[in-house]
Design an enzyme around this catalytic site. Structure first.
Site, PDB file in Angstrom:
ATOM      1  N   LYS A  13       0.831  -1.213   0.000  1.00 44.48           N
ATOM      2  CA  LYS A  13       0.000   0.000   0.000  1.00 44.48           C
ATOM      3  C   LYS A  13       0.864   1.260   0.000  1.00 44.48           C
ATOM      4  O   LYS A  13       0.662   2.171  -0.787  1.00 44.48           O
ATOM      5  CB  LYS A  13      -0.935   0.014   1.235  1.00 44.48           C
ATOM      6  CG  LYS A  13      -1.824  -1.204   1.354  1.00 44.48           C
ATOM      7  CD  LYS A  13      -2.745  -1.134   2.568  1.00 44.48           C
ATOM      8  CE  LYS A  13      -2.043  -1.161   3.915  1.00 44.48           C
ATOM      9  NZ  LYS A  13      -1.329  -2.435   4.194  1.00 44.48           N
ATOM     10  N   ARG A  88      -9.522   0.455   9.009  1.00 49.64           N
ATOM     11  CA  ARG A  88      -9.085  -0.909   9.314  1.00 49.64           C
ATOM     12  C   ARG A  88     -10.147  -1.672  10.093  1.00 49.64           C
ATOM     13  O   ARG A  88      -9.937  -2.846  10.414  1.00 49.64           O
ATOM     14  CB  ARG A  88      -7.823  -0.847  10.170  1.00 49.64           C
ATOM     15  CG  ARG A  88      -6.512  -1.070   9.425  1.00 49.64           C
ATOM     16  CD  ARG A  88      -5.392  -0.839  10.422  1.00 49.64           C
ATOM     17  NE  ARG A  88      -4.183  -1.528  10.120  1.00 49.64           N
ATOM     18  CZ  ARG A  88      -3.145  -0.986   9.472  1.00 49.64           C
ATOM     19  NH1 ARG A  88      -3.214   0.232   8.993  1.00 49.64           N
ATOM     20  NH2 ARG A  88      -2.049  -1.675   9.324  1.00 49.64           N
ATOM     21  N   ARG A 122      11.516  -5.727   5.048  1.00 47.56           N
ATOM     22  CA  ARG A 122      11.219  -4.296   4.870  1.00 47.56           C
ATOM     23  C   ARG A 122      12.178  -3.441   5.698  1.00 47.56           C
ATOM     24  O   ARG A 122      12.488  -3.739   6.845  1.00 47.56           O
ATOM     25  CB  ARG A 122       9.781  -3.998   5.296  1.00 47.56           C
ATOM     26  CG  ARG A 122       9.471  -2.501   5.267  1.00 47.56           C
ATOM     27  CD  ARG A 122       7.999  -2.202   5.210  1.00 47.56           C
ATOM     28  NE  ARG A 122       7.240  -2.692   6.335  1.00 47.56           N
ATOM     29  CZ  ARG A 122       5.916  -2.598   6.431  1.00 47.56           C
ATOM     30  NH1 ARG A 122       5.212  -2.046   5.455  1.00 47.56           N
ATOM     31  NH2 ARG A 122       5.294  -3.070   7.483  1.00 47.56           N
ATOM     32  N   ARG A 155      11.309  -1.688  11.319  1.00 47.11           N
ATOM     33  CA  ARG A 155      10.243  -1.362  12.270  1.00 47.11           C
ATOM     34  C   ARG A 155      10.144  -2.445  13.342  1.00 47.11           C
ATOM     35  O   ARG A 155      10.282  -3.625  13.045  1.00 47.11           O
ATOM     36  CB  ARG A 155       8.901  -1.255  11.528  1.00 47.11           C
ATOM     37  CG  ARG A 155       8.744   0.041  10.782  1.00 47.11           C
ATOM     38  CD  ARG A 155       7.562   0.060   9.830  1.00 47.11           C
ATOM     39  NE  ARG A 155       6.337  -0.521  10.367  1.00 47.11           N
ATOM     40  CZ  ARG A 155       5.176  -0.549   9.707  1.00 47.11           C
ATOM     41  NH1 ARG A 155       5.107  -0.017   8.486  1.00 47.11           N
ATOM     42  NH2 ARG A 155       4.109  -1.097  10.229  1.00 47.11           N
ATOM     43  N   ARG A 166      -0.177  -9.110  13.710  1.00 47.68           N
ATOM     44  CA  ARG A 166      -0.787  -8.165  12.765  1.00 47.68           C
ATOM     45  C   ARG A 166      -1.595  -8.886  11.700  1.00 47.68           C
ATOM     46  O   ARG A 166      -2.635  -8.401  11.276  1.00 47.68           O
ATOM     47  CB  ARG A 166       0.301  -7.303  12.113  1.00 47.68           C
ATOM     48  CG  ARG A 166       0.801  -6.229  13.061  1.00 47.68           C
ATOM     49  CD  ARG A 166       2.163  -5.747  12.672  1.00 47.68           C
ATOM     50  NE  ARG A 166       2.144  -5.009  11.437  1.00 47.68           N
ATOM     51  CZ  ARG A 166       3.171  -4.945  10.598  1.00 47.68           C
ATOM     52  NH1 ARG A 166       4.280  -5.590  10.863  1.00 47.68           N
ATOM     53  NH2 ARG A 166       3.083  -4.235   9.518  1.00 47.68           N
TER      54      ARG A 166
END
Ligand code: ADP
Ligand code: ADP
Length: 211
Positions: A13, A88, A122, A155, A166
């Site tokens: 996204k 969400r 990431r 992160r 998550r």
């Protein structure tokens, strides 16, 4: 154009929103980035949400909705915006519908195996939020942001335990929004995978939005 980018963590996204914002000339609003900036600046909101982000849970709807309401009432949002990571939950989607009319919801569809590969690799520039991947989208110099040269970070919530949580939260709280927006005729599906370059996914996104 007012659009929402929907999809599991790691669906791409943020990567596609960074391209779409320049192409469409509208702001990219990432609720995750807004929370992370508050945490970095140690604002009262940041202190309130820090442990929630670390564990991979959702910030309460009331807090998140007010933050988005304030952000989209700013003048740069008058012609449109890309909401990345909001809504969400169904309650957030209902609140958004009361704030404004959304034109399209792009649903990035990807397998959970590929999402895990993406999230574990990431890396992010802490000041600009620019997103990289150690294999799929590496920086020019390992570990450094292409433009500012800053050290990239991983992160906290991209570590194994938080990733798992998550994905569970996505399945139980966010996935129902696909039906919610399908019923309202707004869903535009974009199927993605790790063999497609972000540029290819952006082309598919533009097609989905025009079609
Ligand atoms: P992702 O890369 O998983 O899509 P984000 O950067 O969008 O992650 O969000 C990071 C974290 O910020 C979430 O795990 C959650 O704790 C919080 N957050 C972001 N958006 C929302 C939202 N709409 N509602 C509740 N919490 C949110
Ligand atoms: P989200 O905002 O949905 O959480 P991101 O845009 O941060 O997702 O992307 C998650 C990770 O996947 C990042 O490391 C990013 O560089 C990488 N990524 C994004 N798009 C692709 C793609 N098309 N193929 C492979 N990796 C990608």
């Amino acid at each position: 154009m007012k659009m929402v980018f929907l999809g599991p963590p790691g669906a791409g996204k943020g990567t596609i929103a960074a391209k779409a914002k320049d192409y469409y000339g509208i702001p990219h609003i990432s609720t995750g980035d807004l929370f992370r900036n508050n945490i970095k600046n140690e604002t009262p909101l940041g202190l309130q949400v820090k442990s929630i982000l670390g564990s991979g849970g959702l910030v309460p709807d009331s807090i998140t909705i007010e933050m988005v309401r304030n952000r989209i009432s700013e003048s740069d949002c008058a012609k449109g915006f890309i909401l990345d990571g909001f809504p969400r939950t169904i309650a957030q989607a209902d609140a958004l519908a009361e704030m404004t009319d959304i034109d399209a919801v792009v649903n990035f569809d990807i397998s959970s195996e590929e999402v895990i590969e993406r999230l574990s690799g990431r890396r992010m520039c802490p000041s600009t939020g620019r997103i990289y991947h150690i294999v799929f989208n590496p920086p020019k110099v390992a570990g450094k942001d292409d433009e500012t040269g800053e050290d990239l970070i991983q992160r906290d919530d991209d570590k194994e335990d938080a990733i798992k949580h998550r994905l569970e939260v996505y399945t139980s709280q966010t996935q129902p929004l696909i039906d919610y927006y399908t019923e309202r005729g707004l869903i535009r599906n974009v199927k993605t995978n790790n063999r497609l370059q972000p540029e290819d996914v952006f082309e598919l996104t533009k097609k989905a939005l025009n079609g």
